[in-house]
Write a protein that holds these residues in place. Structure first.
Motif, PDB file in Angstrom:
ATOM      1  N   MET A 101       0.834  -1.204   0.000  1.00 31.77           N
ATOM      2  CA  MET A 101       0.000   0.000   0.000  1.00 31.77           C
ATOM      3  C   MET A 101       0.873   1.260   0.000  1.00 31.77           C
ATOM      4  O   MET A 101       0.690   2.147  -0.831  1.00 31.77           O
ATOM      5  CB  MET A 101      -0.901  -0.037   1.239  1.00 31.77           C
ATOM      6  N   GLY A 102       1.810   1.337   0.908  1.00 25.03           N
ATOM      7  CA  GLY A 102       2.686   2.507   0.997  1.00 25.03           C
ATOM      8  C   GLY A 102       3.618   2.639  -0.192  1.00 25.03           C
ATOM      9  O   GLY A 102       3.816   3.733  -0.722  1.00 25.03           O
ATOM     10  N   GLY A 103       4.170   1.511  -0.623  1.00 22.39           N
ATOM     11  CA  GLY A 103       5.089   1.534  -1.761  1.00 22.39           C
ATOM     12  C   GLY A 103       4.409   1.977  -3.041  1.00 22.39           C
ATOM     13  O   GLY A 103       4.969   2.768  -3.821  1.00 22.39           O
ATOM     14  N   LEU A 104       3.198   1.493  -3.270  1.00 27.36           N
ATOM     15  CA  LEU A 104       2.470   1.872  -4.482  1.00 27.36           C
ATOM     16  C   LEU A 104       2.063   3.341  -4.459  1.00 27.36           C
ATOM     17  O   LEU A 104       2.079   4.015  -5.497  1.00 27.36           O
ATOM     18  CB  LEU A 104       1.255   0.969  -4.679  1.00 27.36           C
ATOM     19  N   LYS A 105       1.720   3.859  -3.281  1.00 28.38           N
ATOM     20  CA  LYS A 105       1.383   5.285  -3.169  1.00 28.38           C
ATOM     21  C   LYS A 105       2.611   6.139  -3.498  1.00 28.38           C
ATOM     22  O   LYS A 105       2.526   7.121  -4.244  1.00 28.38           O
ATOM     23  CB  LYS A 105       0.870   5.601  -1.759  1.00 28.38           C
ATOM     24  N   LEU A 106       3.762   5.764  -2.949  1.00 34.15           N
ATOM     25  CA  LEU A 106       4.989   6.517  -3.231  1.00 34.15           C
ATOM     26  C   LEU A 106       5.397   6.382  -4.694  1.00 34.15           C
ATOM     27  O   LEU A 106       5.926   7.337  -5.283  1.00 34.15           O
ATOM     28  CB  LEU A 106       6.114   6.081  -2.287  1.00 34.15           C
ATOM     29  N   TRP A 107       5.175   5.234  -5.290  1.00 32.22           N
ATOM     30  CA  TRP A 107       5.470   5.037  -6.713  1.00 32.22           C
ATOM     31  C   TRP A 107       4.605   5.980  -7.548  1.00 32.22           C
ATOM     32  O   TRP A 107       5.081   6.648  -8.458  1.00 32.22           O
ATOM     33  CB  TRP A 107       5.228   3.587  -7.093  1.00 32.22           C
ATOM     34  N   TRP A 108       3.306   6.025  -7.220  1.00 31.30           N
ATOM     35  CA  TRP A 108       2.387   6.924  -7.921  1.00 31.30           C
ATOM     36  C   TRP A 108       2.850   8.372  -7.785  1.00 31.30           C
ATOM     37  O   TRP A 108       2.907   9.108  -8.777  1.00 31.30           O
ATOM     38  CB  TRP A 108       0.975   6.749  -7.364  1.00 31.30           C
ATOM     39  N   LEU A 109       3.212   8.770  -6.571  1.00 31.76           N
ATOM     40  CA  LEU A 109       3.695  10.134  -6.361  1.00 31.76           C
ATOM     41  C   LEU A 109       4.979  10.397  -7.138  1.00 31.76           C
ATOM     42  O   LEU A 109       5.148  11.480  -7.712  1.00 31.76           O
ATOM     43  CB  LEU A 109       3.903  10.407  -4.867  1.00 31.76           C
ATOM     44  N   ARG A 110       5.884   9.416  -7.178  1.00 30.92           N
ATOM     45  CA  ARG A 110       7.121   9.583  -7.940  1.00 30.92           C
ATOM     46  C   ARG A 110       6.826   9.856  -9.408  1.00 30.92           C
ATOM     47  O   ARG A 110       7.428  10.741 -10.028  1.00 30.92           O
ATOM     48  CB  ARG A 110       8.004   8.341  -7.810  1.00 30.92           C
ATOM     49  N   GLU A 111       5.885   9.128  -9.961  1.00 34.56           N
ATOM     50  CA  GLU A 111       5.517   9.332 -11.362  1.00 34.56           C
ATOM     51  C   GLU A 111       4.912  10.721 -11.575  1.00 34.56           C
ATOM     52  O   GLU A 111       5.213  11.381 -12.573  1.00 34.56           O
ATOM     53  CB  GLU A 111       4.553   8.239 -11.830  1.00 34.56           C
ATOM     54  N   LEU A 112       4.075  11.160 -10.655  1.00 33.10           N
ATOM     55  CA  LEU A 112       3.489  12.490 -10.775  1.00 33.10           C
ATOM     56  C   LEU A 112       4.556  13.572 -10.678  1.00 33.10           C
ATOM     57  O   LEU A 112       4.513  14.560 -11.420  1.00 33.10           O
ATOM     58  CB  LEU A 112       2.418  12.719  -9.707  1.00 33.10           C
ATOM     59  N   VAL A 113       5.500  13.403  -9.761  1.00 34.75           N
ATOM     60  CA  VAL A 113       6.577  14.385  -9.613  1.00 34.75           C
ATOM     61  C   VAL A 113       7.394  14.462 -10.902  1.00 34.75           C
ATOM     62  O   VAL A 113       7.752  15.562 -11.354  1.00 34.75           O
ATOM     63  CB  VAL A 113       7.483  14.059  -8.406  1.00 34.75           C
ATOM     64  N   GLN A 114       7.682  13.322 -11.515  1.00 37.56           N
ATOM     65  CA  GLN A 114       8.435  13.337 -12.777  1.00 37.56           C
ATOM     66  C   GLN A 114       7.665  14.093 -13.854  1.00 37.56           C
ATOM     67  O   GLN A 114       8.246  14.896 -14.597  1.00 37.56           O
ATOM     68  CB  GLN A 114       8.756  11.917 -13.229  1.00 37.56           C
ATOM     69  N   LYS A 115       6.377  13.880 -13.940  1.00 32.47           N
ATOM     70  CA  LYS A 115       5.549  14.602 -14.921  1.00 32.47           C
ATOM     71  C   LYS A 115       5.488  16.093 -14.584  1.00 32.47           C
ATOM     72  O   LYS A 115       5.584  16.943 -15.468  1.00 32.47           O
ATOM     73  CB  LYS A 115       4.132  14.015 -14.979  1.00 32.47           C
ATOM     74  N   TYR A 116       5.336  16.396 -13.322  1.00 31.76           N
ATOM     75  CA  TYR A 116       5.263  17.783 -12.859  1.00 31.76           C
ATOM     76  C   TYR A 116       6.576  18.505 -13.140  1.00 31.76           C
ATOM     77  O   TYR A 116       6.578  19.622 -13.666  1.00 31.76           O
ATOM     78  CB  TYR A 116       4.936  17.789 -11.367  1.00 31.76           C
ATOM     79  N   ASP A 117       7.692  17.860 -12.801  1.00 28.44           N
ATOM     80  CA  ASP A 117       9.001  18.476 -13.040  1.00 28.44           C
ATOM     81  C   ASP A 117       9.267  18.664 -14.533  1.00 28.44           C
ATOM     82  O   ASP A 117       9.829  19.675 -14.937  1.00 28.44           O
ATOM     83  CB  ASP A 117      10.114  17.643 -12.408  1.00 28.44           C
ATOM     84  N   ALA A 118       8.836  17.697 -15.347  1.00 29.09           N
ATOM     85  CA  ALA A 118       9.017  17.819 -16.796  1.00 29.09           C
ATOM     86  C   ALA A 118       8.187  18.984 -17.326  1.00 29.09           C
ATOM     87  O   ALA A 118       8.641  19.745 -18.183  1.00 29.09           O
ATOM     88  CB  ALA A 118       8.615  16.521 -17.494  1.00 29.09           C
ATOM     89  N   ARG A 119       7.007  19.151 -16.801  1.00 26.12           N
ATOM     90  CA  ARG A 119       6.147  20.270 -17.196  1.00 26.12           C
ATOM     91  C   ARG A 119       6.790  21.585 -16.801  1.00 26.12           C
ATOM     92  O   ARG A 119       6.819  22.528 -17.572  1.00 26.12           O
ATOM     93  CB  ARG A 119       4.777  20.138 -16.526  1.00 26.12           C
TER      94      ARG A 119
END
Length: 152
Positions: free
Chosen positions: A126-144
């Motif tokens: 549960m925790g690992g998947l939430k952090l994985w999701w956040l990591r992906e969002l941060v990568q998209k956010y930073d790229a933007r």
């Protein structure tokens, strides 16, 4: 980069929640809830739910967006508002959050049935998947951010 001052109540909520102390101190809350169910500790469960409610508003807004967790919260808001993507689904990266939600149901069921290994494994997932999701969002956010600043 300085975080702009918020205008609305919703802006103030997200600005305060983007303090890395808010984000990182919420990370173990899911595990505490599972533990409270396992132990049948209703006071701890109530305290964990109360923490979930007050946590996003008790910290001051961060001065910068430099911290990863600050960007994770801002990325989540960006994902929800500007990308209109939601948090659940079978598309990537939302599938990570969906799987994490399913893991939380399994963790709570295992805790209720007092199956410690299953509860622990599902809680870690549960925790690992939430952090994985956040990591992906941060990568998209930073790229933007890089694209809007002419860096990409």
């Amino acid at each position: 980069m300085t975080v702009p001052l918020p205008d609305s109540v919703q802006d103030r909520f997200w600005a305060r929640h983007s303090n890395p102390k808010s984000g990182w101190s919420r990370v173990p809350t899911g595990a505490v809830i599972v533990y409270a169910v396992y132990q049948r500790d209703w006071r701890l469960l109530a305290a964990a739910f109360l923490w979930t409610l007050v946590n996003p508003v008790i910290f001051a807004p961060p001065e910068t967006e430099d911290a990863w967790m600050t960007r994770a919260v801002l990325a989540e808001r960006w994902w929800l508002r500007e990308q209109d993507s939601g948090t659940m689904g079978l598309d990537y990266p939302n599938v990570c959050n969906t799987a994490g939600a399913l893991a939380s149901i399994i963790a709570l069921y295992a805790a209720w049935r007092r199956r410690p290994v299953s509860a622990a494994v599902a809680t870690v997932a549960m925790g690992g998947l939430k952090l994985w999701w956040l990591r992906e969002l941060v990568q998209k956010y930073d790229a933007r951010e890089g694209e809007t600043n002419g860096h990409r």
